[in-house]
Design an enzyme around this catalytic site. Structure first.
Site, PDB file in Angstrom:
ATOM      1  N   CYS A  34     -12.981   0.295   8.711  1.00 29.95           N
ATOM      2  CA  CYS A  34     -11.877  -0.004   7.670  1.00 29.95           C
ATOM      3  C   CYS A  34     -12.195   0.905   6.338  1.00 29.95           C
ATOM      4  O   CYS A  34     -13.320   1.199   6.109  1.00 29.95           O
ATOM      5  CB  CYS A  34     -12.536  -1.335   7.391  1.00 29.95           C
ATOM      6  SG  CYS A  34     -12.446  -2.622   8.529  1.00 29.95           S
ATOM      7  N   HIS A  82      -9.345   3.598  -1.187  1.00 32.71           N
ATOM      8  CA  HIS A  82      -7.939   3.200  -1.237  1.00 32.71           C
ATOM      9  C   HIS A  82      -7.550   2.292  -2.362  1.00 32.71           C
ATOM     10  O   HIS A  82      -7.517   1.173  -2.131  1.00 32.71           O
ATOM     11  CB  HIS A  82      -7.626   2.407   0.316  1.00 32.71           C
ATOM     12  CG  HIS A  82      -6.173   2.053   0.491  1.00 32.71           C
ATOM     13  ND1 HIS A  82      -5.076   2.742   0.089  1.00 32.71           N
ATOM     14  CD2 HIS A  82      -5.728   0.946   1.234  1.00 32.71           C
ATOM     15  CE1 HIS A  82      -4.299   2.162   0.594  1.00 32.71           C
ATOM     16  NE2 HIS A  82      -4.550   0.942   1.210  1.00 32.71           N
ATOM     17  N   ILE A 129     -11.472  -0.892  -0.226  1.00 36.74           N
ATOM     18  CA  ILE A 129     -10.356  -0.974  -1.575  1.00 36.74           C
ATOM     19  C   ILE A 129     -11.449  -0.398  -2.629  1.00 36.74           C
ATOM     20  O   ILE A 129     -12.729  -0.344  -2.735  1.00 36.74           O
ATOM     21  CB  ILE A 129     -10.225  -2.492  -1.816  1.00 36.74           C
ATOM     22  CG1 ILE A 129     -11.711  -3.361  -2.094  1.00 36.74           C
ATOM     23  CG2 ILE A 129      -9.442  -2.922  -0.635  1.00 36.74           C
ATOM     24  CD1 ILE A 129     -11.667  -3.823  -3.365  1.00 36.74           C
ATOM     25  N   CYS A 132       0.880  -1.369   0.000  1.00 36.74           N
ATOM     26  CA  CYS A 132       0.050  -0.001   0.056  1.00 36.74           C
ATOM     27  C   CYS A 132       0.908   1.220   0.094  1.00 36.74           C
ATOM     28  O   CYS A 132       0.349   2.494  -0.098  1.00 36.74           O
ATOM     29  CB  CYS A 132      -1.080  -0.089   1.307  1.00 36.74           C
ATOM     30  SG  CYS A 132      -1.884  -1.505   1.185  1.00 36.74           S
TER      31      CYS A 132
END
Lengths: 383, 383
Positions: free
Chosen positions: B207, B328, B210, B84
């Site tokens: 969280c 992300h 993605i 990442c």
């Protein structure tokens, strides 16, 4: 601009190393290269790792961090990937870390572990080096891409299958003198010509073997006793897909990188006494000899037919055995080429020693030539 | 040492972009960033691409070559991967290309396409950022790794689940003002506290999601009208596996990289007016605030409880919405953080504008902290 030297180098044995994993190979190469340089791990300011396929083959990304962690150091650790040129691009980054003033001693490690999984999976994995949407997804594989290059080279320049076999013969003769090679044995012309076909006109003896192995070098800004000097590192790109090129018998990235490397190094082609080039297939060695400027296009075969590229002839090529006989752990290959140059310049390669070596060139290719890295080195004892 | 500037920046929309592929996202970001810099593609000397998972998710390695090929240029094109932190390490390489004198204008592109495949496969893919043999292979996933960090932080420092929810709330409030964000909407404390559990104590609202997206910046050695200056880029590593650390409530790579970045930039923490940090999970934002040195260990919650990290408060953190609300796309994140800093310093972010911004810091993390890249930027108009 500060000078950059290679001050230590090491390769593991290349081959089917069933009892070794990626990290143990990388660590062996790293530790031995640092030892060879006379430094300790604490002196290393930065690590760059060249690797293509640990993500797909071992479920392990983040391999820069992995290697730093295994070596017990916390300096910047990067991972450079450019398919089979991953070693070359990692080397280029390491070189820039020193030129930029960010590091004095850089450890560059190339590693690949390819024998643990099925052949189909390896072929699919390697096809990630091509254009997935336009090539791999419709079934194109690397033997078939280079077979197209070979076919066209044969059509335009009357190159023969026997010419290609002569390249395999020479590289196996060199490899027979390299105990680190995957296949350290000679082959005959008959064996090469009668091998099973992989992608016509390329047979098994025209293809380099995938394998396991790691190579490492230590780059420094300080000259030491065994130092060789990095005179230039040049990278260029060609189109990713083969069909986008005007002429598939030439690889534009090699031409461009070679011209830039010679210009930067201020060295003439006639001064080069050793070439470690990217013979992923025999045809690739022929095309590279021409694209690097050591023969006119279509005339590279003369060097091959004359035997000029043997280790004791006028233009030694791939004294390590090349990818063909030494083996091709893809992330390691670009670093292994530099290890061979370093060992040759330090006169520690035994029977395959090149005499009076002054300058050497390495040539590392990704995919069907979308990436090429060409570098020139100077022997500080002889040059 | 020559100075390095960011002269252009662009992010695509982040989100579930079903009709886009990896290359079209990268090309959009690249073309728009170059346009924003006032240069043309011909002026670009080098390309660095940050990407983690195209190999596994799209069967496409060699993404540096891919993007250069799509952009129609043949300059050196590299691929940097550090899980990442791939955007951060790509940025660092681009910065060194200029410092080393190898390039005047470098295009750095971060890209990831993650929605095209199954959730299980994404979780497995991302686990490649951890230690595969010691963590991933026995079932450890990233939510579980950060849940262990959160549990220990709660035990040692009395941090609560509500503290973590406050971080999600703030980042969603910021994201609601960013039209490029994946989730540009506010959430309530009740929504955050009652979300389904993912890995206790982290629920869904702890969280980051993605996603798909690309970000690009142009680095140059010449100052232009919209330039911001790169004062420092510092990378460090911690152990790859979480269990090798003495204290899992601190990430050693962040501490080391931050100290080095402040030293190199000659800037004090009190001068920083904007932080874009790596909040892959809410606990990661809290740990980072402490490790970056903006609060003592265990006291980061004070900033959170006081609301000090809102865009209009004393220490704005993640005005883009952070990884939590902006999304992300792992290879893009480290570049997106710099795009946010550039846009903030050029006062073109609309409602979430930070006033009188002089210095900003970005913080990009790979895995559970094995890699961290910390960079400091100067506003040339205000500072």
């Amino acid at each position: 601009m500060s000078k950059v030297y290679v001050n230590g180098a090491y390769s593991t044995k290349f081959g089917e190393l069933w009892e070794r994993d990626l990290r143990s190979l990388a660590v062996e190469a790293a530790v031995e290269a640092v030892k060879d340089s006379g430094l300790t791990m604490k002196d290393i300011d930065s690590i760059v790792v060249g690797n293509m396929l640990a993500s797909r083959f071992a479920g392990q990304d983040h391999v820069g961090a992995l290697i730093a962690s295994e070596l017990g150091i916390s300096v910047p650790a990067s991972h450079s990937e450019a398919a089979c040129a991953s070693g070359g691009t990692a080397f280029r980054q390491g070189w820039m870390e020193i030129l930029s003033g960010q590091a004095e001693n850089v450890l560059v490690v190339g590693v690949e572990k390819m024998n643990d999984i099925g052949t189909d999976e390896v072929t699919t994995g390697l096809s990630g080096a091509s254009d997935e949407e336009w090539e791999a997804s419709v079934g194109v594989t690397f033997p078939s891409l280079y077979a197209m290059i070979a076919r066209e080279h044969m059509r335009k320049y009357k190159t023969t299958s026997k010419d290609l076999s002569l390249i395999a013969l020479k590289n196996h003769m060199h490899g027979s003198m390299n105990p680190k090679a995957q296949f350290p044995k000679e082959i005959t012309l008959d064996m090469a010509q009668s091998a099973i076909m992989v992608a016509d006109p390329l047979n098994l003896m025209d293809c380099s073997p995938i394998t396991d192995g790691a190579s490492a070098i230590v780059l420094s800004n300080k000259k030491k006793k065994k130092s060789i000097e990095v005179l230039s590192v040049a990278q260029a790109q060609d189109t990713l897909a083969l069909h986008d090129r005007e002429d598939i018998t030439t690889i534009g990235s090699t031409v461009k990188a070679a011209n830039k490397a010679f210009e930067m190094a201020k060295v003439q082609r006639e001064e080069i006494g050793l070439i470690e080039l990217h013979d992923c297939f025999t045809i690739a060695e022929l095309v590279a000899l021409e694209d690097l400027g050591f023969a006119k296009k279509g005339e590279g075969v003369k060097l091959v037919r004359n035997g000029d590229t043997y280790y004791d002839a006028k233009l030694p090529v791939n004294t390590s055995g090349g990818l063909k006989a030494c083996g091709h752990p893809v992330g390691a290959t670009g670093i292994k080429q530099i290890v061979e140059v370093y060992d040759q310049m330090n006169e520690r390669v035994g029977a395959r020693q090149v005499k009076d070596l002054k300058y050497a060139l390495t040539h590392n290719v990704g995919g069907s030539g979308a990436t090429a890295v060409v570098s020139i080195f100077k022997n500080l004892n002889n040059a």
